[in-house]
Design a protein around this motif. Structure first.
Motif, PDB file in Angstrom:
ATOM      1  N   MET A 150       0.846  -1.202   0.000  1.00 30.57           N
ATOM      2  CA  MET A 150       0.000   0.000   0.000  1.00 30.57           C
ATOM      3  C   MET A 150       0.877   1.246   0.000  1.00 30.57           C
ATOM      4  SD  MET A 150      -2.869   1.431  -0.268  1.00 30.57           S
ATOM      5  CE  MET A 150      -3.934   0.019  -0.178  1.00 30.57           C
ATOM      6  N   TRP A 151       1.970   1.206   0.754  1.00 27.65           N
ATOM      7  CA  TRP A 151       2.904   2.340   0.753  1.00 27.65           C
ATOM      8  C   TRP A 151       3.433   2.569  -0.663  1.00 27.65           C
ATOM      9  CZ3 TRP A 151       7.887   3.270  -0.700  1.00 27.65           C
ATOM     10  CH2 TRP A 151       8.461   4.467  -0.254  1.00 27.65           C
ATOM     11  N   HIS A 152       3.765   1.488  -1.358  1.00 26.26           N
ATOM     12  CA  HIS A 152       4.286   1.610  -2.726  1.00 26.26           C
ATOM     13  C   HIS A 152       3.225   2.162  -3.679  1.00 26.26           C
ATOM     14  CE1 HIS A 152       8.332   0.077  -2.308  1.00 26.26           C
ATOM     15  NE2 HIS A 152       7.868  -0.825  -1.467  1.00 26.26           N
ATOM     16  N   LYS A 153       1.974   1.793  -3.476  1.00 31.81           N
ATOM     17  CA  LYS A 153       0.896   2.361  -4.304  1.00 31.81           C
ATOM     18  C   LYS A 153       0.807   3.863  -4.067  1.00 31.81           C
ATOM     19  CE  LYS A 153      -1.941  -1.755  -4.717  1.00 31.81           C
ATOM     20  NZ  LYS A 153      -3.126  -2.461  -4.253  1.00 31.81           N
ATOM     21  N   GLU A 154       0.842   4.262  -2.806  1.00 33.97           N
ATOM     22  CA  GLU A 154       0.761   5.682  -2.459  1.00 33.97           C
ATOM     23  C   GLU A 154       2.001   6.452  -2.949  1.00 33.97           C
ATOM     24  OE1 GLU A 154       0.298   5.589   1.784  1.00 33.97           O
ATOM     25  OE2 GLU A 154      -1.763   4.814   1.660  1.00 33.97           O
ATOM     26  N   ASN A 155       3.119   5.775  -3.058  1.00 29.72           N
ATOM     27  CA  ASN A 155       4.378   6.387  -3.487  1.00 29.72           C
ATOM     28  C   ASN A 155       4.462   6.556  -5.006  1.00 29.72           C
ATOM     29  OD1 ASN A 155       7.101   7.335  -3.042  1.00 29.72           O
ATOM     30  ND2 ASN A 155       7.814   5.364  -3.790  1.00 29.72           N
ATOM     31  N   ASN A 156       3.539   5.955  -5.741  1.00 29.75           N
ATOM     32  CA  ASN A 156       3.568   5.903  -7.209  1.00 29.75           C
ATOM     33  C   ASN A 156       4.680   4.981  -7.720  1.00 29.75           C
ATOM     34  OD1 ASN A 156       2.632   6.527  -9.829  1.00 29.75           O
ATOM     35  ND2 ASN A 156       4.190   8.105 -10.059  1.00 29.75           N
ATOM     36  N   THR A 157       5.081   4.038  -6.895  1.00 31.73           N
ATOM     37  CA  THR A 157       6.125   3.078  -7.276  1.00 31.73           C
ATOM     38  C   THR A 157       5.718   2.318  -8.528  1.00 31.73           C
ATOM     39  OG1 THR A 157       6.865   2.811  -4.987  1.00 31.73           O
ATOM     40  CG2 THR A 157       7.376   1.014  -6.508  1.00 31.73           C
ATOM     41  N   TYR A 158       4.500   1.804  -8.547  1.00 32.89           N
ATOM     42  CA  TYR A 158       4.059   0.948  -9.648  1.00 32.89           C
ATOM     43  C   TYR A 158       3.761   1.763 -10.907  1.00 32.89           C
ATOM     44  CZ  TYR A 158       3.568  -2.114  -5.611  1.00 32.89           C
ATOM     45  OH  TYR A 158       3.804  -2.823  -4.452  1.00 32.89           O
ATOM     46  N   GLY A 159       3.142   2.910 -10.758  1.00 30.58           N
ATOM     47  CA  GLY A 159       2.836   3.752 -11.915  1.00 30.58           C
ATOM     48  C   GLY A 159       4.100   4.237 -12.606  1.00 30.58           C
ATOM     49  N   PHE A 160       5.067   4.710 -11.822  1.00 29.65           N
ATOM     50  CA  PHE A 160       6.324   5.164 -12.411  1.00 29.65           C
ATOM     51  C   PHE A 160       7.038   4.015 -13.109  1.00 29.65           C
ATOM     52  CE2 PHE A 160      10.955   5.392 -12.111  1.00 29.65           C
ATOM     53  CZ  PHE A 160      11.170   6.463 -12.958  1.00 29.65           C
ATOM     54  N   SER A 161       7.081   2.856 -12.474  1.00 30.84           N
ATOM     55  CA  SER A 161       7.794   1.719 -13.045  1.00 30.84           C
ATOM     56  C   SER A 161       7.189   1.301 -14.383  1.00 30.84           C
ATOM     57  CB  SER A 161       7.767   0.543 -12.065  1.00 30.84           C
ATOM     58  OG  SER A 161       8.524  -0.534 -12.556  1.00 30.84           O
ATOM     59  N   ARG A 162       5.888   1.309 -14.473  1.00 33.26           N
ATOM     60  CA  ARG A 162       5.251   0.925 -15.735  1.00 33.26           C
ATOM     61  C   ARG A 162       5.545   1.950 -16.840  1.00 33.26           C
ATOM     62  NH1 ARG A 162       1.783  -1.035 -11.556  1.00 33.26           N
ATOM     63  NH2 ARG A 162       1.632  -3.302 -11.760  1.00 33.26           N
ATOM     64  N   GLY A 163       5.511   3.224 -16.489  1.00 30.46           N
ATOM     65  CA  GLY A 163       5.872   4.257 -17.463  1.00 30.46           C
ATOM     66  C   GLY A 163       7.322   4.118 -17.911  1.00 30.46           C
ATOM     67  N   LEU A 164       8.206   3.828 -16.964  1.00 35.90           N
ATOM     68  CA  LEU A 164       9.609   3.617 -17.287  1.00 35.90           C
ATOM     69  C   LEU A 164       9.765   2.398 -18.189  1.00 35.90           C
ATOM     70  CD1 LEU A 164      12.587   4.403 -16.864  1.00 35.90           C
ATOM     71  CD2 LEU A 164      12.572   2.975 -14.798  1.00 35.90           C
ATOM     72  N   GLY A 165       8.997   1.360 -17.913  1.00 41.43           N
ATOM     73  CA  GLY A 165       9.047   0.157 -18.742  1.00 41.43           C
ATOM     74  C   GLY A 165       8.670   0.446 -20.181  1.00 41.43           C
ATOM     75  N   ILE A 166       7.638   1.235 -20.375  1.00 42.67           N
ATOM     76  CA  ILE A 166       7.223   1.611 -21.732  1.00 42.67           C
ATOM     77  C   ILE A 166       8.338   2.398 -22.427  1.00 42.67           C
ATOM     78  CG2 ILE A 166       5.608   3.068 -23.044  1.00 42.67           C
ATOM     79  CD1 ILE A 166       3.462   2.190 -20.926  1.00 42.67           C
ATOM     80  N   LEU A 167       8.945   3.326 -21.702  1.00 44.77           N
ATOM     81  CA  LEU A 167      10.050   4.117 -22.262  1.00 44.77           C
ATOM     82  C   LEU A 167      11.219   3.213 -22.651  1.00 44.77           C
ATOM     83  CD1 LEU A 167      11.427   6.841 -22.921  1.00 44.77           C
ATOM     84  CD2 LEU A 167      12.211   6.864 -20.534  1.00 44.77           C
ATOM     85  N   ILE A 168      11.626   2.326 -21.774  1.00 50.22           N
ATOM     86  CA  ILE A 168      12.765   1.449 -22.038  1.00 50.22           C
ATOM     87  C   ILE A 168      12.490   0.562 -23.255  1.00 50.22           C
ATOM     88  CG2 ILE A 168      14.099  -0.516 -21.129  1.00 50.22           C
ATOM     89  CD1 ILE A 168      13.756   0.789 -18.325  1.00 50.22           C
ATOM     90  N   MET A 169      11.292  -0.032 -23.308  1.00 48.15           N
ATOM     91  CA  MET A 169      10.961  -0.887 -24.454  1.00 48.15           C
ATOM     92  C   MET A 169      10.921  -0.082 -25.751  1.00 48.15           C
ATOM     93  SD  MET A 169       8.256  -3.709 -22.962  1.00 48.15           S
ATOM     94  CE  MET A 169       7.095  -2.531 -22.297  1.00 48.15           C
ATOM     95  N   SER A 170      10.418   1.134 -25.689  1.00 50.06           N
ATOM     96  CA  SER A 170      10.374   1.994 -26.881  1.00 50.06           C
ATOM     97  C   SER A 170      11.773   2.310 -27.385  1.00 50.06           C
ATOM     98  CB  SER A 170       9.619   3.292 -26.579  1.00 50.06           C
ATOM     99  OG  SER A 170       8.289   3.016 -26.210  1.00 50.06           O
TER     100      SER A 170
END
Length: 193
Positions: free
Chosen positions: A88-108
Motif C-alpha cells: 500500500m505504501w508503494h501504491k501511495e508512493n507511485n512506485t508501480y505507476g512510475f515503473s510501468r511508465g519507465l518500462g514503456i520508455l525502455i521498451m520503446s
C-alpha cells in the motif's frame, strides 16, 4: 609452413574485418532483447519495488515519487514477498505507476535502436536515447547508497565493492559503449545518403 600460417591468418583477418556490419546489427538486437526484457519486467510489482532506492535517491527522478528518501527503507520488500501494508505504501508512493511508465520508455528505446537496422534516422534517435538512459542509470553509482557494500563489521565495504544492485548498474557501461557505436554507425549511414 610460415607462409601457410600467414595465409590462414590473413583469411581470418579478412573474415573478422567483414563481420563489422553483422556485429553492429547484433548490438542492436542485444539492446532490443535487454530493453524489452528489462522494460517488460517493470510491469511486475517486485521489479517496481526493487528500483525504489535508485529512483528515490536520484536528483533526476525522485520527483516521480510522492514519498522522499530514506522513508522507502522501512517499506522494502524481498523479491516475491507479500505484505499488504508495504505494498500500500508503494501504491501511495507511485512506485508501480512510475515503473510501468519507465518500462514503456525502455521498451520503446529498444525498438528504436533495433529499427536502426532498416532506418538510420530512427536508429540515431534510439541510440541517442539509449546513451542518455544509460548515463542516467550509471549516475546511480553516485546517488544510491545501496550500490556499495555497507559497513557491517567485516571490514569489506564501500568502493570498489559493489552490491547486487551495483553490479546491476555497472553493466550499463557495455550498453553505453554499444549505443555510442550505433550512434556513430547511424550518423555515417545518414551522411552517405
Amino acid at each position: 609452413m610460415m607462409t601457410r600460417l600467414n595465409t590462414l591468418f590473413n583469411r581470418f583477418l579478412n573474415l573478422a574485418a567483414s563481420a563489422q556490419k553483422l556485429g553492429i546489427n547484433l548490438i542492436r538486437i542485444a539492446i532490443l532483447i535487454i530493453f524489452i526484457w528489462i522494460g517488460g519486467l517493470k510491469f511486475w510489482n517486485y521489479e517496481a519495488e526493487g528500483i525504489v532506492p535508485f529512483v528515490a535517491n536520484s536528483p533526476f527522478m525522485s520527483f516521480f515519487y510522492t514519498k522522499t528518501a530514506p522513508e522507502y527503507k522501512e517499506y522494502k520488500l524481498k523479491e516475491g514477498e507479500k505484505n499488504d501494508v508495504k505494498q500500500m505504501w508503494h501504491k501511495e508512493n507511485n512506485t508501480y505507476g512510475f515503473s510501468r511508465g519507465l518500462g514503456i520508455l525502455i521498451m520503446s528505446i529498444g525498438m528504436l535502436v533495433f529499427l536502426g537496422i532498416f532506418f538510420p534516422k530512427v536508429g540515431l534517435v534510439g541510440a541517442l536515447l539509449a546513451i542518455v538512459m544509460t548515463l542516467g542509470t550509471l549516475s546511480f553509482l553516485v546517488t544510491t547508497p545501496e550500490v556499495w557494500v555497507p559497513d557491517l563489521g567485516s571490514g569489506e565495504h564501500g568502493f570498489p565493492l559493489l552490491t547486487g544492485a551495483g553490479r546491476l548498474v555497472i553493466k550499463d557501461t557495455a550498453i553505453l559503449a554499444g549505443a555510442l557505436v550505433l550512434l556513430s554507425e547511424s550518423a555515417q549511414r545518414i551522411l552517405k545518403k
